[in-house]
Enzyme design. Structure first.
Site, PDB file in Angstrom:
ATOM      1  N   VAL A  57       0.719  -0.896   0.024  1.00 10.45           N
ATOM      2  CA  VAL A  57      -0.269  -0.148  -0.248  1.00 10.45           C
ATOM      3  C   VAL A  57       0.894   1.272  -0.292  1.00 10.45           C
ATOM      4  O   VAL A  57       1.788   1.353   0.533  1.00 10.45           O
ATOM      5  CB  VAL A  57      -0.814  -0.066   0.976  1.00 10.45           C
ATOM      6  CG1 VAL A  57      -1.590   1.253   1.390  1.00 10.45           C
ATOM      7  CG2 VAL A  57      -1.874  -1.043   1.307  1.00 10.45           C
ATOM      8  N   CYS A  58       0.179   2.230  -0.931  1.00 10.16           N
ATOM      9  CA  CYS A  58       1.430   4.029  -0.704  1.00 10.16           C
ATOM     10  C   CYS A  58      -0.123   4.859  -0.760  1.00 10.16           C
ATOM     11  O   CYS A  58      -0.790   4.153  -0.290  1.00 10.16           O
ATOM     12  CB  CYS A  58       2.386   3.474  -1.907  1.00 10.16           C
ATOM     13  SG  CYS A  58       1.404   3.497  -3.804  1.00 10.16           S
ATOM     14  N   ALA A  59       0.408   5.992  -1.225  1.00 10.21           N
ATOM     15  CA  ALA A  59      -0.382   6.629  -0.852  1.00 10.21           C
ATOM     16  C   ALA A  59      -1.250   6.453  -2.858  1.00 10.21           C
ATOM     17  O   ALA A  59      -2.855   6.681  -2.153  1.00 10.21           O
ATOM     18  CB  ALA A  59       0.697   8.439  -1.237  1.00 10.21           C
ATOM     19  N   GLU A  69      -0.410   4.586  -5.861  1.00  6.87           N
ATOM     20  CA  GLU A  69      -0.234   3.506  -6.149  1.00  6.87           C
ATOM     21  C   GLU A  69       0.983   3.030  -6.840  1.00  6.87           C
ATOM     22  O   GLU A  69       1.039   1.928  -6.692  1.00  6.87           O
ATOM     23  CB  GLU A  69      -1.303   2.980  -7.341  1.00  6.87           C
ATOM     24  CG  GLU A  69      -1.375   1.579  -7.912  1.00  6.87           C
ATOM     25  CD  GLU A  69      -2.405   1.643  -9.049  1.00  6.87           C
ATOM     26  OE1 GLU A  69      -1.753   1.597 -10.360  1.00  6.87           O
ATOM     27  OE2 GLU A  69      -4.103   1.995  -9.000  1.00  6.87           O
ATOM     28  N   MET A  87      -4.073   4.978  -1.424  1.00  9.89           N
ATOM     29  CA  MET A  87      -4.736   4.794   0.210  1.00  9.89           C
ATOM     30  C   MET A  87      -5.807   5.786  -0.176  1.00  9.89           C
ATOM     31  O   MET A  87      -6.894   5.964   0.820  1.00  9.89           O
ATOM     32  CB  MET A  87      -4.042   6.050   1.113  1.00  9.89           C
ATOM     33  CG  MET A  87      -3.052   4.219   2.096  1.00  9.89           C
ATOM     34  SD  MET A  87      -3.978   3.419   3.269  1.00  9.89           S
ATOM     35  CE  MET A  87      -4.685   4.799   4.204  1.00  9.89           C
TER      36      MET A  87
END
Length: 377
Positions: free
Chosen positions: A72-74, A76, A100
């Site tokens: 998971v990141c901010a 993609e 996210m």
């Protein structure tokens, strides 16, 4: 390689089904500590992506071999890079589509109530802890506290064989952008809000309507208002069975009254609301709040967030059975907690004083909700 991509909807199903998942969150440590995907059986490893630019060898021994891994990141992009490194090392993983940002914006729809007169749906914004509702009766839909994803409400109404005709906001929201005005502009529905909240655009003042009646629905604006969280907060009592409590009453607490920098004054309003207006409502009324703090703690066996008022009174006995002075002290202690991020700018947008494009709204809304006062343990 073909990266396995999971949607926010699929992750929500894992949360609700209490599945196991190992999340490798590659955002900055402060962002992760502030806000993450929460699941009862989820495990986490937070390593910023820039520490993995040369590969995942430093963390390889920390990754499970027997569990599904979600990166998971901010937004993609960084998670895609890390997932590719994992694949090169022979480790299977998935990424969250849209990162996210998409988690913040997903709405999970569930039916919460149905009788011969009405059907009620709850929209759970899992990544924000925000709740909104649709009440359907004979082809007409009432939307309560809509988020800005207005197309989803119109689509849900259409699926239920109804048209959006009525929209109400329980108060001027501080942690997310309201979709009330946008939805009214799109559908031509009547939009109701308290005049005392200071909105600068056209709406129908709730002060002028003790009741809103359509088809088999009687929506009572509870004693005109239930101030506390904001001076113009209202609760909506539908057919003497359901209380849409906005940010006044939660399953595990009450709305925080400190966002206007008048803690003691607004806390007294909140106390009077709880002990004069809410005290007159029967224990078997179902309370449907505007926010929640924890799915694990507040989602009931029927799969929605809500509880009878009697259960809430027992659960929050220190707030529903105390003196005014003790209540005010309790609220003041909670008021020292972190306020919703960007709340002043969000309030200005919801009031119609400033405008923002979609990208700006996304940026302002990132993070958890912090609208509740919980009783001290």
């Amino acid at each position: 390689m073909t990266v396995n991509i999971l949607t926010a909807k699929q992750i929500t199903e894992k949360v609700l089904n209490k599945e196991s998942l190992f999340i490798l969150d590659v955002r900055n440590e402060t962002d992760f500590n502030d806000w993450k995907i929460e699941g009862e059986n989820f495990e986490y490893l937070n390593i910023p992506y820039f520490e993995l630019i040369d590969g995942i060898e430093p963390i390889q021994d920390k990754l499970p071999t027997d569990k599904e891994i979600l990166v998971v990141c901010a937004k993609e992009g960084s998670s895609m890079m890390v997932a590719e490194f994992l694949d090169e090392a022979g480790i299977s993983s998935s990424i969250l589509e849209g990162g996210m940002k998409s988690w913040s914006e997903f709405l999970h729809k569930t039916k919460v109530y149905e009788d011969q007169d009405i059907t009620v749906y709850q929209f759970v914004r899992v990544g924000k802890g925000c709740l909104s509702y649709m009440v359907v009766s004979d082809g007409e839909a009432l939307i309560v506290d809509p988020a800005r994803f207005v197309e989803q409400y119109e689509a849900a109404a259409l699926e239920a064989g109804a048209k959006v005709k009525h929209i109400v906001d329980s108060h001027l929201h501080a942690d997310h952008i309201s979709g009330g005005k946008m939805l009214a502009d799109m559908t031509g529905a009547d939009y109701y809000l308290m005049k005392s909240e200071g909105a600068t655009f056209d709406f129908i003042p709730l002060e002028d309507h003790e009741k809103i009646v359509f088809n088999n629905v009687t929506l009572e604006v509870l004693a005109v208002k239930t101030p506390g969280h904001t001076p113009g907060s209202v609760s909506f009592f539908v057919n003497n069975k359901l209380l849409f409590s906005g940010d006044t009453i939660f399953v595990s607490g009450l709305g925080r009254p400190d966002l206007g920098n008048k803690v003691r004054e607004w806390a007294k309003d909140l106390y009077n609301t709880v002990y004069s207006k809410v005290s007159e409502i029967a224990d078997d009324v179902i309370v449907l709040p505007g926010h929640y703090a924890s799915l694990d703690d507040e989602m009931n066996a029927s799969g929605f967030i809500g509880a009878t008022l009697g259960d809430i009174r027992k659960r929050n006995e220190k707030m529903f059975n105390t003196s005014e002075e003790e209540f005010l002290d309790q609220v003041e202690k909670s008021a020292s907690s972190v306020k919703p991020p960007n709340f002043e700018e969000i309030v200005s947008i919801n009031r119609g004083m400033v405008s923002a494009d979609v990208e700006k709204m996304q940026e302002l809304e990132i993070g958890p909700n912090r609208c509740a006062v919980h009783h001290a343990e």
